[in-house]
Design a protein around this motif. Sequence first.
Motif, PDB file in Angstrom:
ATOM      1  N   VAL A 258      52.714  31.811  17.313  1.00 50.61           N
ATOM      2  CA  VAL A 258      52.949  31.017  16.100  1.00 50.61           C
ATOM      3  C   VAL A 258      51.586  30.587  15.553  1.00 50.61           C
ATOM      4  CG1 VAL A 258      54.106  28.997  15.113  1.00 50.61           C
ATOM      5  CG2 VAL A 258      55.109  30.175  17.089  1.00 50.61           C
ATOM      6  N   THR A 259      51.290  30.962  14.309  1.00 49.47           N
ATOM      7  CA  THR A 259      49.990  30.632  13.700  1.00 49.47           C
ATOM      8  C   THR A 259      50.235  30.108  12.287  1.00 49.47           C
ATOM      9  OG1 THR A 259      49.478  32.665  12.472  1.00 49.47           O
ATOM     10  CG2 THR A 259      49.109  32.730  14.855  1.00 49.47           C
ATOM     11  N   PRO A 260      49.222  29.459  11.703  1.00 49.23           N
ATOM     12  CA  PRO A 260      49.381  28.988  10.319  1.00 49.23           C
ATOM     13  C   PRO A 260      49.635  30.153   9.355  1.00 49.23           C
ATOM     14  CG  PRO A 260      47.441  28.002  11.347  1.00 49.23           C
ATOM     15  CD  PRO A 260      47.932  29.055  12.293  1.00 49.23           C
ATOM     16  N   LYS A 261      49.243  31.359   9.738  1.00 48.24           N
ATOM     17  CA  LYS A 261      49.464  32.532   8.873  1.00 48.24           C
ATOM     18  C   LYS A 261      50.788  33.225   9.167  1.00 48.24           C
ATOM     19  CE  LYS A 261      44.607  33.677   8.271  1.00 48.24           C
ATOM     20  NZ  LYS A 261      43.630  34.328   9.118  1.00 48.24           N
ATOM     21  N   GLY A 262      51.635  32.593   9.942  1.00 50.88           N
ATOM     22  CA  GLY A 262      52.945  33.183  10.234  1.00 50.88           C
ATOM     23  C   GLY A 262      53.052  33.654  11.670  1.00 50.88           C
ATOM     24  N   LEU A 263      54.088  34.410  11.948  1.00 51.18           N
ATOM     25  CA  LEU A 263      54.364  34.867  13.312  1.00 51.18           C
ATOM     26  C   LEU A 263      53.656  36.194  13.557  1.00 51.18           C
ATOM     27  CD1 LEU A 263      58.193  34.102  13.429  1.00 51.18           C
ATOM     28  CD2 LEU A 263      56.305  32.690  14.307  1.00 51.18           C
ATOM     29  N   ILE A 264      52.949  36.263  14.660  1.00 49.11           N
ATOM     30  CA  ILE A 264      52.225  37.480  15.026  1.00 49.11           C
ATOM     31  C   ILE A 264      52.881  38.043  16.288  1.00 49.11           C
ATOM     32  CG2 ILE A 264      49.981  38.296  15.893  1.00 49.11           C
ATOM     33  CD1 ILE A 264      48.717  36.365  13.907  1.00 49.11           C
ATOM     34  N   VAL A 265      53.221  39.335  16.251  1.00 49.71           N
ATOM     35  CA  VAL A 265      53.908  39.913  17.411  1.00 49.71           C
ATOM     36  C   VAL A 265      52.878  40.227  18.490  1.00 49.71           C
ATOM     37  CG1 VAL A 265      55.501  41.684  18.227  1.00 49.71           C
ATOM     38  CG2 VAL A 265      55.577  40.979  15.828  1.00 49.71           C
ATOM     39  N   ASN A 266      53.071  39.690  19.690  1.00 53.01           N
ATOM     40  CA  ASN A 266      52.190  40.014  20.820  1.00 53.01           C
ATOM     41  C   ASN A 266      52.663  41.287  21.485  1.00 53.01           C
ATOM     42  OD1 ASN A 266      50.400  40.019  22.998  1.00 53.01           O
ATOM     43  ND2 ASN A 266      51.694  38.649  24.202  1.00 53.01           N
ATOM     44  N   GLU A 267      53.881  41.266  21.995  1.00 53.69           N
ATOM     45  CA  GLU A 267      54.379  42.503  22.596  1.00 53.69           C
ATOM     46  C   GLU A 267      55.895  42.510  22.673  1.00 53.69           C
ATOM     47  OE1 GLU A 267      52.711  43.069  26.457  1.00 53.69           O
ATOM     48  OE2 GLU A 267      53.715  41.344  27.332  1.00 53.69           O
ATOM     49  N   ILE A 268      56.437  43.706  22.914  1.00 53.68           N
ATOM     50  CA  ILE A 268      57.876  43.839  23.060  1.00 53.68           C
ATOM     51  C   ILE A 268      58.171  44.345  24.472  1.00 53.68           C
ATOM     52  CG2 ILE A 268      58.263  44.255  20.602  1.00 53.68           C
ATOM     53  CD1 ILE A 268      58.560  47.215  21.150  1.00 53.68           C
ATOM     54  N   ALA A 269      59.300  43.917  25.000  1.00 55.70           N
ATOM     55  CA  ALA A 269      59.716  44.382  26.333  1.00 55.70           C
ATOM     56  C   ALA A 269      61.123  44.954  26.193  1.00 55.70           C
ATOM     57  CB  ALA A 269      59.713  43.217  27.320  1.00 55.70           C
ATOM     58  N   PRO A 270      61.299  46.243  26.522  1.00 55.05           N
ATOM     59  CA  PRO A 270      62.592  46.894  26.278  1.00 55.05           C
ATOM     60  C   PRO A 270      63.592  46.637  27.403  1.00 55.05           C
ATOM     61  CG  PRO A 270      61.080  48.487  27.183  1.00 55.05           C
ATOM     62  CD  PRO A 270      60.325  47.180  27.118  1.00 55.05           C
ATOM     63  N   ARG A 271      63.860  45.351  27.624  1.00 57.20           N
ATOM     64  CA  ARG A 271      64.691  44.969  28.782  1.00 57.20           C
ATOM     65  C   ARG A 271      65.005  43.490  28.672  1.00 57.20           C
ATOM     66  NH1 ARG A 271      60.871  41.975  31.211  1.00 57.20           N
ATOM     67  NH2 ARG A 271      58.721  42.714  31.067  1.00 57.20           N
ATOM     68  N   VAL A 272      65.876  43.025  29.585  1.00 60.99           N
ATOM     69  CA  VAL A 272      66.065  41.586  29.702  1.00 60.99           C
ATOM     70  C   VAL A 272      64.720  40.962  30.075  1.00 60.99           C
ATOM     71  CG1 VAL A 272      68.529  41.584  30.210  1.00 60.99           C
ATOM     72  CG2 VAL A 272      66.896  41.951  32.070  1.00 60.99           C
ATOM     73  N   HIS A 273      64.548  39.705  29.715  1.00 59.12           N
ATOM     74  CA  HIS A 273      63.205  39.117  29.755  1.00 59.12           C
ATOM     75  C   HIS A 273      63.239  37.748  30.408  1.00 59.12           C
ATOM     76  CE1 HIS A 273      59.379  37.737  27.770  1.00 59.12           C
ATOM     77  NE2 HIS A 273      59.077  38.998  28.007  1.00 59.12           N
ATOM     78  N   ASN A 274      62.201  37.437  31.171  1.00 55.09           N
ATOM     79  CA  ASN A 274      62.127  36.142  31.861  1.00 55.09           C
ATOM     80  C   ASN A 274      62.325  34.966  30.894  1.00 55.09           C
ATOM     81  OD1 ASN A 274      59.708  34.905  34.357  1.00 55.09           O
ATOM     82  ND2 ASN A 274      61.589  33.987  33.618  1.00 55.09           N
ATOM     83  N   SER A 275      61.821  35.108  29.674  1.00 56.13           N
ATOM     84  CA  SER A 275      61.945  33.990  28.721  1.00 56.13           C
ATOM     85  C   SER A 275      63.358  33.880  28.155  1.00 56.13           C
ATOM     86  CB  SER A 275      60.925  34.139  27.597  1.00 56.13           C
ATOM     87  OG  SER A 275      61.272  35.226  26.760  1.00 56.13           O
ATOM     88  N   GLY A 276      64.273  34.777  28.586  1.00 59.25           N
ATOM     89  CA  GLY A 276      65.666  34.689  28.153  1.00 59.25           C
ATOM     90  C   GLY A 276      66.590  34.150  29.240  1.00 59.25           C
ATOM     91  N   HIS A 277      66.009  33.703  30.365  1.00 54.37           N
ATOM     92  CA  HIS A 277      66.863  33.227  31.465  1.00 54.37           C
ATOM     93  C   HIS A 277      67.636  31.953  31.090  1.00 54.37           C
ATOM     94  CE1 HIS A 277      65.134  36.354  33.686  1.00 54.37           C
ATOM     95  NE2 HIS A 277      64.516  35.718  34.644  1.00 54.37           N
ATOM     96  N   TRP A 278      67.117  31.186  30.143  1.00 53.64           N
ATOM     97  CA  TRP A 278      67.823  29.958  29.716  1.00 53.64           C
ATOM     98  C   TRP A 278      69.226  30.270  29.192  1.00 53.64           C
ATOM     99  CZ3 TRP A 278      69.697  29.470  24.821  1.00 53.64           C
ATOM    100  CH2 TRP A 278      69.192  30.347  23.857  1.00 53.64           C
ATOM    101  N   THR A 279      69.440  31.505  28.690  1.00 55.89           N
ATOM    102  CA  THR A 279      70.741  31.847  28.104  1.00 55.89           C
ATOM    103  C   THR A 279      71.860  31.782  29.147  1.00 55.89           C
ATOM    104  OG1 THR A 279      70.403  34.239  28.476  1.00 55.89           O
ATOM    105  CG2 THR A 279      69.694  33.344  26.340  1.00 55.89           C
ATOM    106  N   GLN A 280      71.504  31.880  30.431  1.00 52.13           N
ATOM    107  CA  GLN A 280      72.529  31.833  31.490  1.00 52.13           C
ATOM    108  C   GLN A 280      73.303  30.522  31.476  1.00 52.13           C
ATOM    109  OE1 GLN A 280      69.598  32.660  34.618  1.00 52.13           O
ATOM    110  NE2 GLN A 280      70.871  34.376  35.262  1.00 52.13           N
ATOM    111  N   ASP A 281      72.623  29.447  31.058  1.00 52.23           N
ATOM    112  CA  ASP A 281      73.284  28.141  31.068  1.00 52.23           C
ATOM    113  C   ASP A 281      73.336  27.494  29.687  1.00 52.23           C
ATOM    114  OD1 ASP A 281      73.819  27.822  34.030  1.00 52.23           O
ATOM    115  OD2 ASP A 281      71.702  28.363  34.005  1.00 52.23           O
ATOM    116  N   GLY A 282      72.912  28.230  28.662  1.00 56.20           N
ATOM    117  CA  GLY A 282      72.923  27.680  27.305  1.00 56.20           C
ATOM    118  C   GLY A 282      73.817  28.446  26.343  1.00 56.20           C
ATOM    119  N   CYS A 283      74.409  29.544  26.811  1.00 60.27           N
ATOM    120  CA  CYS A 283      75.192  30.407  25.922  1.00 60.27           C
ATOM    121  C   CYS A 283      76.433  30.906  26.664  1.00 60.27           C
ATOM    122  CB  CYS A 283      74.377  31.641  25.517  1.00 60.27           C
ATOM    123  SG  CYS A 283      72.830  31.251  24.690  1.00 60.27           S
TER     124      CYS A 283
END
Length: 358
Positions: A258-283
């Motif tokens: 997240v930058t003042p110039k907008g969102l910059i893509v760092n990388e993509i992962a073609p799989r389930v992702h550690n940063s999506g583990h919250w969905t187990q108890d939030g969705c």
Amino acid sequence: MTDPLPAGSTIGILGGGQLGRMLSVAAARLGYRSHVYEPAANPPAGDVAHRVTTAGYDDAAALAAFAASVDVITYEFENIPTSALDLLEAQRPIYPDRRALSVSQDRLVEKAFLRDLGLQTAPFAAVNDEDGLTGALAEIGTPAILKTRRLGYDGKGQARLDTPGDADAALAAMAGAPAILEGFVAFSHEVSVIAARARDGAVAAFDPGENVHEGGILRRTTVPARLTAAQRTDAVLLAGRILNALKYVGVMGVELFVTPKGLIVNEIAPRVHNSGHWTQDGCAVDQFEQHIRAVAGWPLGDGGRFADVVMENLIGDDIARVPEIAREANAALHLYGKAEARPGRKMGHVNRIVPARG
Ligand code: AMP
């Protein structure tokens, strides 16, 4: 739309780590069996999968027998050797497919793909040798990060250059591997979008999460992330664009600065992702079920979130805190069953559900 896989079908999963374990559980909940393929003995996914093959990715006979025993193949990591993919693909469908893997396995190809889609990335240049690095530094300047093009994860295969004087040390850290120089992005914080695309082209995204890394490893993800309404929309739309461009099937993690110039893509992962583990108890439908739904030809869950969640990874000795965490209210533990707690090893995570105020 193609018919969903019949109940009792077998989903082949390449990789038996914690992601494979949680995919296996999701497959079982939807009435499927899973067969995990993993070179290492006693993988975390082995405790819950219907079947495990312990063999290397160079074992043609084992790969062929694995493919013959499953109805569809997916994976928990992106660095599957090409020769293994050739063999498997000739026998069974693999989701997400080769295109997604070839883009995400190579940081240079990935950045060029994102740029060609009109998305913002860090400035980048290919570096193969000393002259290449000198040229890239002249173009991009410092601070910058030199990364190996392939096989990097959790901050490995990376060297930071604060001044051009750091060039020799950074190049040495690549150990001769082809590399990419990226300009350092002055971001305020990091977020990620976990999004899915079904076989019929439907797309669903989870609410972006805000990620904090320590020592190159994800420490915490918080939802909701600090984003304006416009940034939130941008994040979800750009993920959809990536998925559609790849005619992707499955769940993908898209990491953003997240930058003042907008969102910059760092990388993509073609799989389930550690940063999506919250969905187990939030969705109602989490990222693991969402992935299995996509791979098995089901309609996607809508990705709606019913709680605020903070996901904390339990790394190495953090596992000793489990008895204490187990006494907390609204803390859902997810442990991976790994016997040995080594430094930097992901042992489990806890999703702390933040009660609604008022
Ligand atoms: P990566 O392995 O590319 O995901 O990088 C790991 C972490 O290093 C990211 O989550 C960022 O915190 C940081 N990082 C990577 N690339 C850059 C960049 N170009 N500018 C600033 N920070 C970066």
